[in-house]
Enzyme design. Structure first.
Site, PDB file in Angstrom:
ATOM      1  N   HIS A 501      45.142  -2.841   5.803  1.00 61.38           N
ATOM      2  CA  HIS A 501      45.358  -3.617   7.021  1.00 61.38           C
ATOM      3  C   HIS A 501      45.570  -5.098   6.705  1.00 61.38           C
ATOM      4  CE1 HIS A 501      44.598  -4.582  11.382  1.00 61.38           C
ATOM      5  NE2 HIS A 501      44.226  -5.736  10.841  1.00 61.38           N
ATOM      6  N   GLU A 502      44.662  -5.675   5.933  1.00 64.72           N
ATOM      7  CA  GLU A 502      44.764  -7.107   5.640  1.00 64.72           C
ATOM      8  C   GLU A 502      45.999  -7.423   4.799  1.00 64.72           C
ATOM      9  OE1 GLU A 502      43.176  -9.205   7.274  1.00 64.72           O
ATOM     10  OE2 GLU A 502      41.786  -7.765   8.157  1.00 64.72           O
ATOM     11  N   HIS A 505      48.808  -8.011   7.089  1.00 63.23           N
ATOM     12  CA  HIS A 505      48.876  -9.411   7.509  1.00 63.23           C
ATOM     13  C   HIS A 505      49.431 -10.269   6.369  1.00 63.23           C
ATOM     14  CE1 HIS A 505      46.928  -9.086  11.355  1.00 63.23           C
ATOM     15  NE2 HIS A 505      45.778  -8.651  10.866  1.00 63.23           N
ATOM     16  N   HIS A 508      53.051 -10.049   6.046  1.00 61.64           N
ATOM     17  CA  HIS A 508      53.674 -10.702   7.198  1.00 61.64           C
ATOM     18  C   HIS A 508      53.883 -12.183   6.872  1.00 61.64           C
ATOM     19  CE1 HIS A 508      53.756 -10.701  11.925  1.00 61.64           C
ATOM     20  NE2 HIS A 508      54.895 -11.107  11.398  1.00 61.64           N
TER      21      HIS A 508
END
Length: 711
Positions: A501-502, A505, A508
């Site tokens: 998940h991180e 980010h 991104h």
């Protein structure tokens, strides 16, 4: 930043010093400190990565102060420019302003969250109201806003690119929402409210950090820890010794209501003690946060009213994908009956297991995790201890997370041990594209320690921008319990998915390919920013990815097929609980932030109980994931009235992931399409337009329900 501006800022500071009672010796020291301050010039390391060999605590406050002074002078020059406003002399000039302040603050606020100490916390407290005032001095400058408004009204006739047009819109809306159209008297009220909010949110964050250490549970004997693994017990002994409790065992409290240790701990009284330490934190004592919660909710309601909104939630959601609080309430309301029904069935199964084990008590919150694990083991014949050896931290990171990035997006990460870091547990990497070109610097800070706030997050030291010729320097932070020296660190499957998940980010930010820093990377709406990261989570369970990282830490043998199938099937287990505790927290966040101006200060416990009952989510055994007094997302964090965003984004993520599986799954072509249409564009494209550019249509909720096993 131009050297002349830095010189002017230093001169201004010295002028102020000369008018004070500062002695000549102190003036000399000030000049020396400033001259030696590493923040006054851009770092010479690759991509301006911070040079932690030179940075000291005493450098921050002078650099932040000088940075604010220098940027304010730049803003005055823009606002008072006698030439007619143009995109270049107004918007671009603002994008280029504040280099020193940005450089310093990005390092400072990253360290206050990851490696804090009393000195940094003191600086943070002193600087919080000053930083708030600095933002107001920019956002409430009438001459500056006139220039922005002129450009906004003329934007369709200025020959702007699509990105430039969007940037003008973003600036205009930002200033209006900050209060640029208010009267001078109203602006003064906004300033007062902003200063108090900044002070209180900073105090909230610092009290939470102190509470985490204060409420740790110290256990006298190893016998009380029956059920825990030997590695966990050894770590507890080491933590106790490090905190002056040699011969005892310290169980630290994580940032959520539920505590991972409760899954294995057999001692019911100790489970209750741990759960109460978690759920009752912040209600009383020197570090209570209940009063801060009540006042922050009140402050935000007052600010929203000044800006012409019914409540803070209406103000916050206007620029988001959701648009209104009613839309969010409708989303959750449509799901509550099914989720509660599912959760009640899970509770009945757990109550039956309690009886089956010979116990005779009613299910309580501190029992759920322990007996749910027994139900899971019986239902799926799954032993957690049999899984653990297959999830060794380094292998998950390198052969799981990094492997997926290469397969989907063609990028590789290589260690950069030559780059200095701020703590020995942090590792630096360089990201390379498929053609071998360097893209970014990435810092991995995954282990818990004193001075780090709870949770997991992504941030950046340098944001990507073609205008500023900046390559991204990004950091991922988690709070994984590091094994004692000489032992391997294992992670739970939940921690595995959080690592993915991180990195969602992280990429991104690292894949960002935009011109202007304001629109870079993760600078998107709250209910869109969690979409790329949640999308990345599901690759953790992809068969090809799992086969690459789920290997025995000693033998290298892949996880047995039968065991893997049991693990994956068990992922849908307890989803009623998981969903309900999240929804309860999100609804609680919205209830606090739909209070209207003039509402009295609320009693936190009573308010929570009424809010949960109102929405039919008040199951005693399933408290909110975060209660108000330690709800870091909603109060000191940036997710006020926006915690719903995780569910909203999950709808996008589940729909997108399901679509990808129809397009080849772990495939470079579809991965590159996702990279280019979602990750590279930052906020240059409206969120739904970006999603439709990738997916071809708006999302539906079908994939979400399947993802959570609720269909």
């Amino acid at each position: 930043m131009h050297k002349s501006l830095i010189a002017a800022a230093i001169a201004a500071t010295l002028t102020l010093s000369a008018c004070s009672t500062t002695t000549p010796t102190q003036d000399t020291n000030l000049v020396m400190v400033q001259a030696q301050n590493p923040f006054l010039q851009a770092s010479t390391l690759q991509y301006q990565a911070p040079d932690f060999t030179k940075i000291k605590d005493e450098h921050f406050q002078p650099a932040l102060t000088l940075g604010m002074q220098a940027q304010y002078q730049q803003i005055l020059d823009i606002a008072n420019n006698p030439q007619s406003p143009t995109f270049s002399n107004t918007i671009v000039a603002m994008e280029k302003s504040g280099e020193l302040l940005t450089r310093t603050s990005k390092v400072f606020y990253n360290l206050t969250g990851t490696d804090s100490n009393p000195t940094l916390r003191k600086i943070q407290s002193e600087m919080a109201p000053k930083m708030a005032a600095h933002s107001d001095n920019i956002n409430l400058n009438p001459e500056l806003f006139k220039r922005i408004e002129t450009l906004y009204n003329q934007k369709d006739n200025l020959g702007l690119t699509a990105e430039e047009n969007r940037l003008v819109e973003v600036y205009y809306k930002r200033f209006v929402r900050a209060g640029a159209k208010l009267t001078e008297a109203e602006k003064q009220k906004i300033r007062v409210l902003n200063e108090e909010q900044s002070t209180l949110t900073n105090e909230f964050a610092q009290r939470l950090m102190r509470l985490t250490k204060e409420i740790a549970v110290v256990v006298d004997s190893k016998e009380q820890l029956a059920g825990l693994s030997e590695s966990t017990i050894n770590a507890a002994a080491a933590d106790a010794a490090a905190n002056g409790h040699a011969g005892k065992y310290q169980l630290n409290i994580t940032n959520t209501t539920r505590q991972p240790v409760l899954t294995q701990l057999e001692n019911r009284e100790l489970r209750k003690q741990i759960w109460q330490a978690s759920s009752e934190r912040g209600l009383k004592g020197a570090n209570e946060t209940a009063s801060l919660v009540a006042r922050l909710a009140q402050l935000r309601a007052e600010r929203a009213e000044l800006l012409g909104y019914k409540n803070w939630a209406e103000y916050r959601l206007e620029p988001q994908m959701a648009k209104t609080p009613e839309a969010v309430y409708k989303m959750f309301g449509s799901m509550v009956p099914a989720v509660v029904k599912n959760t009640e069935k899970e509770a009945a199964d757990i109550q039956a297991m309690i009886k089956q084990t010979g116990a005779d008590f009613e299910l309580a919150p501190w029992d759920w995790a322990y007996y749910a694990e027994l139900v899971r083991q019986e239902k799926y014949d799954l032993d957690e201890s049999a899984i653990t050896p297959y999830f060794e931290f380094d292998r998950v990171l390198e052969d799981g997370v990094f492997f997926t990035l290469k397969e989907l997006y063609g990028v590789t990460l290589k260690p950069r041990p030559d780059l200095p870091v701020y703590h020995e547990d942090v590792k630096a990497y360089e990201m390379f594209d498929e053609d071998g070109s360097s893209m970014a610097i990435f810092y991995a800070d995954y282990f818990s320690r004193d001075g780090k706030r709870g949770g997991a997050w992504m941030s950046s030291f340098v944001a990507q921008s073609e205008l500023l010729n900046n390559k991204p320097v990004v950091i991922n932070v988690m709070n994984i319990k590091k094994a004692p020296a000489g032992e391997p660190t294992f992670v739970s499957y939940d921690e595995v998915t959080t690592m993915f998940h991180e990195m969602g980010h992280g990429t991104h930010g690292m894949f960002s390919k935009v011109v202007y820093p304001t629109l870079s990377g993760t600078s998107v709406s709250r209910d869109f920013v969690e979409f790329p990261s949640t999308f990345e989570e599901d690759w953790a369970a992809h068969p090809k990815v799992l086969a690459n990282y789920a290997k025995h830490y000693e033998t290298g043998e892949p996880i047995p097929k039968e065991l893997l199938e049991k693990l994956l099937k068990s992922r849908s287990f307890n989803q009623g609980f998981d969903t309900l505790e999240y929804m309860s927290a999100a609804l609680l966040d919205l209830e606090w932030h739909t209070l209207q101006a003039g509402s009295p200060l609320q009693d936190v416990a009573s308010f929570e109980a009424a809010a949960l009952k109102k929405h039919g989510v008040d199951l005693p055994a399933v408290p909110p994931r975060y209660k108000s007094t330690y709800f870091a997302h909603a109060f000191p964090g940036g997710y006020s009235a926006s915690y719903y965003a995780y569910m909203w984004s999950e709808i996008l993520a589940a729909d997108a992931f399901a679509y990808v599986q129809t397009q080849g799954g772990l495939d470079r072509e579809i991965g590159m399409k996702f990279r280019k249409t979602i990750r590279e564009v930052g906020n240059t494209v409206a969120p739904m337009d970006a999603y439709k550019a990738f997916r071809g249509q708006e999302p539906t909720t079908e994939a979400l329900l399947e993802r959570r096993g609720l269909n």
